[in-house]
Design a protein around this motif. Structure first.
Motif, PDB file in Angstrom:
ATOM      1  N   LEU A  27       0.836  -1.196   0.000  1.00 40.67           N
ATOM      2  CA  LEU A  27       0.000   0.000   0.000  1.00 40.67           C
ATOM      3  C   LEU A  27       0.873   1.250   0.000  1.00 40.67           C
ATOM      4  O   LEU A  27       1.976   1.248   0.546  1.00 40.67           O
ATOM      5  N   GLY A  28       0.355   2.308  -0.571  1.00 39.52           N
ATOM      6  CA  GLY A  28       1.071   3.585  -0.585  1.00 39.52           C
ATOM      7  C   GLY A  28       0.330   4.581  -1.456  1.00 39.52           C
ATOM      8  O   GLY A  28      -0.411   4.197  -2.361  1.00 39.52           O
ATOM      9  N   LYS A  29       0.540   5.861  -1.189  1.00 38.83           N
ATOM     10  CA  LYS A  29      -0.120   6.873  -2.006  1.00 38.83           C
ATOM     11  C   LYS A  29       0.545   6.929  -3.382  1.00 38.83           C
ATOM     12  O   LYS A  29       1.569   6.268  -3.633  1.00 38.83           O
ATOM     13  N   THR A  30      -0.017   7.717  -4.268  1.00 35.06           N
ATOM     14  CA  THR A  30       0.547   7.894  -5.596  1.00 35.06           C
ATOM     15  C   THR A  30       1.975   8.427  -5.494  1.00 35.06           C
ATOM     16  O   THR A  30       2.272   9.298  -4.673  1.00 35.06           O
ATOM     17  N   ASP A  31       2.868   7.880  -6.324  1.00 36.97           N
ATOM     18  CA  ASP A  31       4.278   8.294  -6.360  1.00 36.97           C
ATOM     19  C   ASP A  31       4.985   8.087  -5.019  1.00 36.97           C
ATOM     20  O   ASP A  31       5.808   8.903  -4.588  1.00 36.97           O
ATOM     21  N   LEU A  59      -4.220   0.397 -11.806  1.00 35.71           N
ATOM     22  CA  LEU A  59      -4.974   0.516 -13.044  1.00 35.71           C
ATOM     23  C   LEU A  59      -4.498   1.651 -13.952  1.00 35.71           C
ATOM     24  O   LEU A  59      -4.567   1.534 -15.175  1.00 35.71           O
ATOM     25  N   GLY A  60      -4.021   2.740 -13.362  1.00 36.91           N
ATOM     26  CA  GLY A  60      -3.635   3.896 -14.163  1.00 36.91           C
ATOM     27  C   GLY A  60      -2.184   3.924 -14.581  1.00 36.91           C
ATOM     28  O   GLY A  60      -1.847   4.461 -15.637  1.00 36.91           O
ATOM     29  N   GLU A 192       2.627  13.834 -17.377  1.00 35.28           N
ATOM     30  CA  GLU A 192       3.583  12.727 -17.493  1.00 35.28           C
ATOM     31  C   GLU A 192       2.892  11.385 -17.328  1.00 35.28           C
ATOM     32  O   GLU A 192       3.202  10.421 -18.036  1.00 35.28           O
ATOM     33  N   ARG A 193       1.922  11.320 -16.433  1.00 35.61           N
ATOM     34  CA  ARG A 193       1.185  10.075 -16.219  1.00 35.61           C
ATOM     35  C   ARG A 193       0.339   9.755 -17.441  1.00 35.61           C
ATOM     36  O   ARG A 193       0.204   8.599 -17.840  1.00 35.61           O
ATOM     37  N   LYS A 200       1.819   3.089 -23.241  1.00 31.41           N
ATOM     38  CA  LYS A 200       1.375   1.725 -22.977  1.00 31.41           C
ATOM     39  C   LYS A 200       0.282   1.301 -23.965  1.00 31.41           C
ATOM     40  O   LYS A 200       0.298   0.173 -24.480  1.00 31.41           O
ATOM     41  N   TYR A 201      -0.663   2.194 -24.223  1.00 33.68           N
ATOM     42  CA  TYR A 201      -1.717   1.894 -25.202  1.00 33.68           C
ATOM     43  C   TYR A 201      -1.107   1.659 -26.583  1.00 33.68           C
ATOM     44  O   TYR A 201      -1.455   0.708 -27.284  1.00 33.68           O
TER      45      TYR A 201
END
Length: 358
Positions: A27-31, A59-60, A192-193, A200-201
């Motif tokens: 578990l952890g927050k974004t970045d 997922l993102g 950037e995200r 990836k797409y």
């Protein structure tokens, strides 16, 4: 591994988890460096002969599969840069964040963890999204933990940003290990995200082609397309005269009434139609809005064969046209509708709620 800032407590955690854990959640927050920690753990365990199943449920910002999916890869040896992707299995969720797709997210993660254990993994490591704040995140994380029953929860914190979750987990008897984030964590901007997802797409859809799939051979779990009795214009009541009726597709199945106009500029007497056909609910789908929608293509065992985008859905001709790298269309049993529009298999250009329930 030379490029990773490996902290002493990371080494200690790796040893302790290896001794008694079959499932471990990060578990952890974004970045916060969750993917980096997972990379270190996989490398360390695999190098010692441990078979590691890595479930990527971010997922993102997915490391393994394309965005909107939960994926699994098994490691018997430390991963190299050229073989860290290409998951063994993936499961389509439909969005780059869990909001609005909580059940799909939980189901996908449980499916991948089960497959990891079926493949003989000694340890299954589950990477998660950075979704940690608010009541929805609290509910999702708790049900995820109760569903998977991990022996260890690894929490990456810069300070105490997850204590509102972790203290509750400890009161419920879960084993929480708190780790400090790497000093070299890089914060990425939204742009950037987005660029990362586009790459990836683009890589995923590199070999995609336009194909037709017969509607009568597949199911759409989120609606009744192709499962009901088609309603012809002559069957409509006279007071429900609709301009452009020739381009309005309707089906009835049980107490559900499906209405599919080409565009939403048609005035549809929904409540009159519900009463006339004895329908308790109406499913309204605008055909034009389906274009470029990201979908999951699953087989009869509910295994995701791959992703696709909708080029067109023509219920009158009984076919859906897809842009997809999935080569064996005959294996598709279900088509799962997502929430994202993907232009030319590369760029996200919007989120949409395709189905309206009235």
């Amino acid at each position: 591994m030379d490029t990773i800032d490996i902290r002493k407590e990371w080494e200690q955690a790796a040893k302790r988890i290896k001794q008694d854990a079959k499932v471990c959640i990060v578990l952890g927050k974004t970045d916060s460096g969750k993917s980096t920690l997972c990379k270190y753990l996989i490398h360390t365990w695999a190098a010692s002969g441990t078979r590691v199943g890595y479930v990527d449920s971010d997922l993102g910002q997915s490391t393994l599969g394309p965005p909107t999916t939960v994926s699994l890869k098994i490691f018997n040896t430390p991963p190299h840069q050229n073989n860290s992707a290409n998951p063994l299995y993936l499961h389509f969720v439909g969005n780059t964040a869990p909001e609005g797709f909580l059940l799909q997210t939980l189901h996908a993660i449980k499916t991948m963890v089960d497959k990891s254990q079926q493949q003989g993994s000694h340890i299954t490591l589950v990477d998660t999204t950075g979704f940690i704040d608010g009541p929805v995140a609290r509910i999702l994380k708790l049900h995820k933990i109760e569903m998977l029953r991990p022996q260890r929860i690894l929490a990456l914190q810069a300070e105490d940003e997850m204590e509102h979750l972790l203290r509750g987990y400890e009161k419920m008897g879960w084993q929480v290990m708190r780790l400090v984030c790497s000093k070299h964590v890089v914060t990425r901007s939204q742009a950037e995200r987005q660029r990362y997802r586009s790459e990836k797409y683009k890589a995923y859809f590199k070999s995609a082609k336009i194909v037709d799939c017969p509607i009568h051979k597949v199911a759409f779990p989120s609606c009744i397309i192709g499962t009901g009795q088609r309603i012809q214009p002559a069957e409509l009541p006279k007071e429900a005269c609709i301009h452009g009726m020739n381009h309005l597709y309707m089906e009835k199945c049980g107490t559900e009434l499906l209405i599919m106009p080409d565009h939403m500029d048609v005035s549809i007497p929904v409540y009159k139609l519900k009463g006339y056909f004895g329908a308790s609910s109406v499913v309204l789908i605008e055909r034009q809005q389906l274009k470029d929608l990201l979908v999951g293509l699953n087989d009869e065992n509910n295994t995701t064969l791959g992703l696709g985008t909708v080029t067109d859905l023509d219920p009158f001709a009984g076919k859906i046209t897809l842009f997809t790298p999935v080569s064996n269309i005959s294996k598709i049993a279900t088509i799962r509708l997502g929430a994202l529009k993907i232009e030319r298999g590369e760029r996200e250009y919007g989120r949409t709620q395709i189905i309206q329930y009235l």
